[in-house]
Scaffold this motif. Sequence first.
Motif, PDB file in Angstrom:
ATOM      1  N   SER A  30      56.455  16.111  19.427  1.00 49.21           N
ATOM      2  CA  SER A  30      56.203  17.361  18.716  1.00 49.21           C
ATOM      3  C   SER A  30      54.934  17.942  19.315  1.00 49.21           C
ATOM      4  O   SER A  30      54.214  17.273  20.059  1.00 49.21           O
ATOM      5  CB  SER A  30      56.058  17.136  17.207  1.00 49.21           C
ATOM      6  N   ALA A  45      62.608  17.057  20.679  1.00 52.18           N
ATOM      7  CA  ALA A  45      61.532  17.505  19.783  1.00 52.18           C
ATOM      8  C   ALA A  45      61.889  17.098  18.357  1.00 52.18           C
ATOM      9  O   ALA A  45      63.055  17.158  17.953  1.00 52.18           O
ATOM     10  CB  ALA A  45      61.368  19.013  19.871  1.00 52.18           C
ATOM     11  N   ALA A  51      57.301  22.741  18.582  1.00 54.12           N
ATOM     12  CA  ALA A  51      57.291  21.974  19.823  1.00 54.12           C
ATOM     13  C   ALA A  51      57.584  22.894  20.998  1.00 54.12           C
ATOM     14  O   ALA A  51      58.403  23.803  20.891  1.00 54.12           O
ATOM     15  CB  ALA A  51      58.328  20.855  19.768  1.00 54.12           C
TER      16      ALA A  51
END
Length: 141
Positions: A30, A45, A51
Amino acid sequence: MFKSKPTMPEGQIDTLIGPQVVINGDFHFSGGLYVEGRIVGKLIAEEGQKAILTLADNGSVEGEIHAPVIVIHGRVDGDVFASERVEMGAKARVEGNVHYKVVEMAAGSVLSGRLLHVEAGKRAADVDEPEAVHALRSVGS
């Protein structure tokens, strides 16, 4: 008239994968991820987190990429799923389908696959390919 964009990452970098690094296996992240090395596996992500993935000129990914924002300057061998935006720089090389909401491709970038539009409110990974192809064809009609 047109200014060339720098290949530096946009926004904050939380994680850097250097040019000498090779990662085998799926990688969850992230925040801002900047990849100069090589990843063999999926880049994913974390759901519900902000992200952005930036793949540097010499970076490469062999596997799928799932993230809201994906900026590609290097090589990807696999499908790309961006729920918000995909940017492909002049040196970008993608062997696979690109699922996108918004796409920007610089002159010189190469895509060997399909561009598949994702409608608002759907995650890129949830889109049925025939539905996406139909949507893409109806836009071109």
